[in-house]
Write a protein that holds these residues in place. Structure first.
Motif: not given
Ligand code: TRP
Length: 335
Positions: A6-10, A39, A41, A44, A133, A136-137, A145, A147, A151
């Motif tokens: 799991l990973t992602g972006d705002r 994800i 986010a 966030q 967060q 989320d994970i 993860v 990143v 992170q």
């Molecule tokens: N905080 C991460 C960023 O600013 C975005 C993010 C939100 C994230 N939830 C996450 C990254 C879960 C990894 C896993 O880029």
């Protein structure tokens, strides 16, 4: 069974080359070996953008296009929106009891982002976003993860929370690991951390002309004045980009720079070409998906549904382990 990512972006704006080398590249590479959840986010975003929430929908679309354009593939991976999976909010509530204020106040990324945001005071949600967060994970019980370097502190916090939960109530969560990209911290054009808010980024969606213009304005080795001066690739901003986007040509550039046989202007022209040839297929893919909005819409709709299903399974397990299922009381009562 495949392990999970799991990973992602705002969704706060277009994604840049720093995102690519820090995390997107790993995501694309690992899609076949892992069951991937990505994800967006949106909760966030509120940490430092309480206003202008009307823009978030457009930014979500742009993140999706950025993802699709680099080869993240909804046929193999699951894309979803944080606020559409309420189990994340519920898990955040349980996890919030397992973290001390002092621990959150020590998080270096939270401190750095708070300073960059220039807010007058820190909200409870801002200080606590690493807890969200972690949810989320862990809502999909992820193992890995991918990143950027900034992170890693949050993944460390997630590991502590998972361990505390498992110790207190029972083994529910894997202890996830961070995976940092090949170039953990690509500097911006001004040598500082690359970020949208500092206007020092090259975007995945930039045109060839924009790339050339931006590279031309970038700082280089500050000790070099004339093109024939000997350069210092080790401290040069642009050389770091050569390492990342021109790995075959970088050793030659390094040698010529050290000897003063290539000037910064020629070196930058060479780099712009390399970045543009890297971005060419990315631009083509973006155009393809821009012309097919129903694919984009379906990718997130299906992803939300799948994550919701996984989230329910995790929360069933959490309820049972915490004795929050109240079996005796609620037996036979349909919820
Ligand atoms: N905080 C991460 C960023 O600013 C975005 C993010 C939100 C994230 N939830 C996450 C990254 C879960 C990894 C896993 O880029």
């Amino acid at each position: 069974m495949k392990k999970r990512i799991l990973t992602g972006d705002r969704p706060t704006g277009p994604m840049h080359l720093g995102h690519y080398v820090g995390s997107l590249q790993n995501r694309v590479r690992l899609q076949d070996d892992y069951d991937c959840f990505f994800i967006i986010a949106d909760f966030q975003v509120l940490t430092d953008h309480l206003q202008e929430t009307e823009k978030t929908g457009q930014f979500i679309k742009e993140v999706l296009l950025d993802w699709l354009s680099v080869g993240m593939d909804p046929a193999r991976s699951t894309f979803f929106i944080q606020s559409r999976v309420p189990q994340i909010a519920e898990l955040t509530m349980y996890f919030s009891m397992l973290v001390t204020l002092a621990r959150l106040q020590r998080n270096p990324t939270v401190k750095e982002e708070f300073q960059a945001a220039r807010l007058r005071a820190m909200s409870y949600g801002f200080l606590g976003y690493p807890v969200s967060q972690a949810a989320d994970i862990l809502v999909v019980r992820s193992h890995l993860v991918p990143v950027g370097e900034d992170q890693v502190a949050h993944v460390e916090q997630t590991r502590e929370i998972a361990r505390s939960f498992n110790r207190l109530y029972g083994e529910v969560f894997p202890i996830p690991e961070a995976l940092v990209g090949e170039v953990p911290r690509l500097p911006g054009l001004d040598g500082q951390k690359m970020s949208t808010s500092r206007s020092n980024a090259i975007y995945l969606s930039d045109t060839p002309g924009e790339v050339r213009r931006k590279v031309n304005t970038a700082i280089t080795d500050p000790a070099r004045i004339r093109a024939t001066d000997k350069g210092h690739p080790g401290i040069c901003n642009i050389y770091q980009y050569h390492s990342a986007f021109n790995s075959a040509g970088a050793p030659d550039i390094e040698q010529r720079c050290l000897k003063g046989n290539i000037g910064c202007v020629a070196c930058k022209e060479n780099l712009s070409e390399k970045i543009n040839s890297f971005l060419e297929p990315v631009r083509e893919k973006r155009a393809f998906f821009e012309a097919r909005p129903s694919i984009v819409r379906e990718s997130i709709k299906e992803g939300n549904e799948r994550t919701l299903k996984e989230g329910k399974e995790t929360l069933d397990l959490v309820h049972e382990t915490m004795h929050f299922d109240y079996k005796e009381l609620l037996e036979g009562v349909s919820e």
